[in-house]
Design an enzyme around this catalytic site. Structure first.
Site, PDB file in Angstrom:
ATOM      1  N   ASP A   1       3.946   3.700  -5.114  1.00  0.00           N
ATOM      2  CA  ASP A   1       5.129   2.867  -4.851  1.00  0.00           C
ATOM      3  C   ASP A   1       6.402   3.706  -4.918  1.00  0.00           C
ATOM      4  OD1 ASP A   1       4.380   3.165  -7.508  1.00  0.00           O
ATOM      5  OD2 ASP A   1       5.043   1.184  -8.147  1.00  0.00           O
TER       6      ASP A   1
ATOM      7  N   LYS B   1      -2.297   5.465  -7.802  1.00  0.00           N
ATOM      8  CA  LYS B   1      -1.735   4.323  -8.530  1.00  0.00           C
ATOM      9  C   LYS B   1      -2.610   4.189  -9.778  1.00  0.00           C
ATOM     10  CE  LYS B   1       1.014   0.746  -8.927  1.00  0.00           C
ATOM     11  NZ  LYS B   1       2.442   0.899  -9.230  1.00  0.00           N
TER      12      LYS B   1
ATOM     13  N   ASP C   1      -2.963   6.755   4.534  1.00  0.00           N
ATOM     14  CA  ASP C   1      -2.808   6.112   5.843  1.00  0.00           C
ATOM     15  C   ASP C   1      -1.449   5.417   5.915  1.00  0.00           C
ATOM     16  OD1 ASP C   1      -3.564   5.185   8.390  1.00  0.00           O
ATOM     17  OD2 ASP C   1      -4.208   3.270   7.564  1.00  0.00           O
TER      18      ASP C   1
ATOM     19  N   TYR D   1     -11.825   2.973   1.594  1.00  0.00           N
ATOM     20  CA  TYR D   1     -12.535   2.786   2.863  1.00  0.00           C
ATOM     21  C   TYR D   1     -14.041   2.999   2.713  1.00  0.00           C
ATOM     22  CZ  TYR D   1      -8.299   2.841   5.803  1.00  0.00           C
ATOM     23  OH  TYR D   1      -7.100   2.557   6.413  1.00  0.00           O
TER      24      TYR D   1
ATOM     25  N   ASP E   1       2.011   6.652   8.153  1.00  0.00           N
ATOM     26  CA  ASP E   1       2.718   5.803   9.128  1.00  0.00           C
ATOM     27  C   ASP E   1       4.208   5.743   8.794  1.00  0.00           C
ATOM     28  OD1 ASP E   1       0.289   5.197  10.368  1.00  0.00           O
ATOM     29  OD2 ASP E   1       0.825   3.099  10.644  1.00  0.00           O
TER      30      ASP E   1
HETATM   31  N1  GGG Z   1      -5.915   6.645  17.030  1.00  0.00           N
HETATM   32  C1  GGG Z   1      -6.168   6.032  15.790  1.00  0.00           C
HETATM   33  C2  GGG Z   1      -6.512   4.585  15.837  1.00  0.00           C
HETATM   34  O1  GGG Z   1      -6.833   4.009  16.843  1.00  0.00           O
HETATM   35  N2  GGG Z   1      -6.410   3.984  14.694  1.00  0.00           N
HETATM   36  C3  GGG Z   1      -6.710   2.617  14.563  1.00  0.00           C
HETATM   37  C4  GGG Z   1      -6.643   2.127  13.187  1.00  0.00           C
HETATM   38  O2  GGG Z   1      -6.475   0.941  12.991  1.00  0.00           O
HETATM   39  N3  GGG Z   1      -6.803   2.980  12.212  1.00  0.00           N
HETATM   40  C5  GGG Z   1      -6.783   2.595  10.855  1.00  0.00           C
HETATM   41  C6  GGG Z   1      -7.113   3.742   9.984  1.00  0.00           C
HETATM   42  O3  GGG Z   1      -7.299   4.847  10.452  1.00  0.00           O
HETATM   43  O4  GGG Z   1      -7.152   3.543   8.789  1.00  0.00           O
END
Ligand code: GGG
Length: 375
Positions: free
Chosen positions: A228, A195, A252, A142, A256
């Protein structure tokens, strides 16, 4: 923090379901303040930043946003993203502008199966699904380094470069943070995820830094996994996870996955910390703006309320954070949940349930904000 000046919180509800879930988190904070006999109070300043703001002003946040936010004790954020504004514009213009501008380099994301919530895993229980993802939050994939070139050569000829940034200092501070956090958990264990077989520069530097830091924590079990294989392990052997530290993108994605295994993305909370406290930290549910359900009053507010608990914890209000978490647990245990968890409650009704449990419950010590960190 208590009994003194009000805690000053900058509130950025953002887009989509952000305002709906943030409203419930603020009700929880208001309840705690009202019940504190004036020992604690919160002062909110609301900022209308997000995609609507972008469509009116051509920017996601005001030009002096960081200067303004710097004067607050914490930032409470909802979600970002709305059709009509490219996602990379909205994300970079708001969330990443704040995380990177305020050097909020540690993103803490607890993954826990709450009582009464069903995991999609057959053997998923609150005992087996309980770990923390520690996400490097200011560099890695990022970093925003790169660009699109050669488009002038004609249609189909553009070339995009997107570089990852891995500094030894950046790797070391997030890895140490993971170790320090692991020391506050019952089982002290850190799993580093990269990785590095394919990413032979940045992620090898990460691995080497990890190997160096390990020596300072002989009391903590360690292991290194490739991302992975780790994705599969989240599903197949979740009981073996405690603290998982990874780069910005990998953590990230893994978090999730973790929150889906814990029942719903709507439950997941996060803290974007500037651990040195040079800048305010920011607290937000992991989920995005969910345009498909925005405005229907059915968004799950628990991720946002739990994030408010993380905020309290960060400000030293640990008993209050523990109370909020206990009230969340009582709410899910009672099955008072939104449709993403198979329930019929509205966003506001879940907020009501958390408030009702808060009103009846004494302080529950020990669980703090739900990831077992000490001190
Ligand atoms: N509340 C978190 C939010 O709105 N995230 C949006 C998003 O796309 N985040 C991607 C990230 O944090 O990498």
């Amino acid at each position: 923090m208590s009994g003194q000046r009000p805690v000053r919180i900058a509130v950025i509800p953002g887009d989509g379901i952000g305002p709906e879930v943030v409203a419930e988190g603020l009700r929880v904070l208001d309840h705690l303040a009202a019940a504190s006999d004036d020992a604690m109070s919160f002062e909110y300043v609301m900022f209308p930043w997000g995609c609507d703001y972008y469509l009116r002003h051509g920017k996601m946040i005001a030009d002096d946003a960081l200067d303004t936010l710097a004067g607050f004790d914490a930032i409470y954020f909802g979600a970002v993203g709305w059709p009509g504004v490219p996602d990379h514009v909205s994300l970079w213009g708001l969330r990443l502008a704040i995380c990177q501008g305020f050097d909020q380099w540690a993103n803490i994301r607890p993954v826990r199966l709450l009582p009464g919530v069903e995991s999609p895993l057959r053997r998923g229980t609150p005992a087996t699904i309980d770990w923390v993802v520690v996400r490097e939050n200011t560099e890695g994939e990022y970093a925003g380094i790169g660009g699109v070139n050669l488009a002038a050569r004609g249609r189909g000829k553009a070339v995009a470069l997107q570089a990852g940034l891995f500094t030894e200092e950046g790797c070391e501070r997030i890895i140490r943070h993971a170790f320090d956090l692991a020391r506050g958990r019952e089982r002290r264990k850190v799993t580093s995820v990269t990785k590095s077989n394919a990413q032979q520069y940045g992620m090898v530097l990460w691995d080497e830094t990890f190997a160096r830091v390990v020596a300072d924590y002989p009391d903590v079990e360690t292991e290194r996994w490739l991302v992975d294989a780790m994705a599969a392990r989240f599903v197949l052997r979740p009981e073996t996870l405690e603290v998982v530290v990874a780069s910005n993108l990998f953590a990230d994605i893994l978090s999730d996955l973790g929150s889906a295994l814990a029942g719903s993305l709507g439950l997941a909370a996060s803290a974007n910390l500037n651990p040195e406290r040079r800048f305010p930290s920011m607290f937000e549910p992991v989920h995005g703006s969910a345009p498909d359900i925005a405005g229907r009053g059915i968004a799950n507010p628990i991720g946002a309320i739990w994030s408010a608990a993380l905020l309290l914890d960060h400000l030293g209000l640990r008993d209050e954070a523990a109370r909020v978490l206990a009230a969340i647990e009582a709410t899910t245990r009672a099955g008072l949940v939104t449709p993403d968890l198979g329930g019929r409650c509205t966003t506001h009704e879940v907020g009501d349930a958390v408030l009702a449990h808060l009103a009846e419950r004494p302080v529950t010590a020990g669980v703090a904000a739900g990831y077992g960190r000490d001190g």
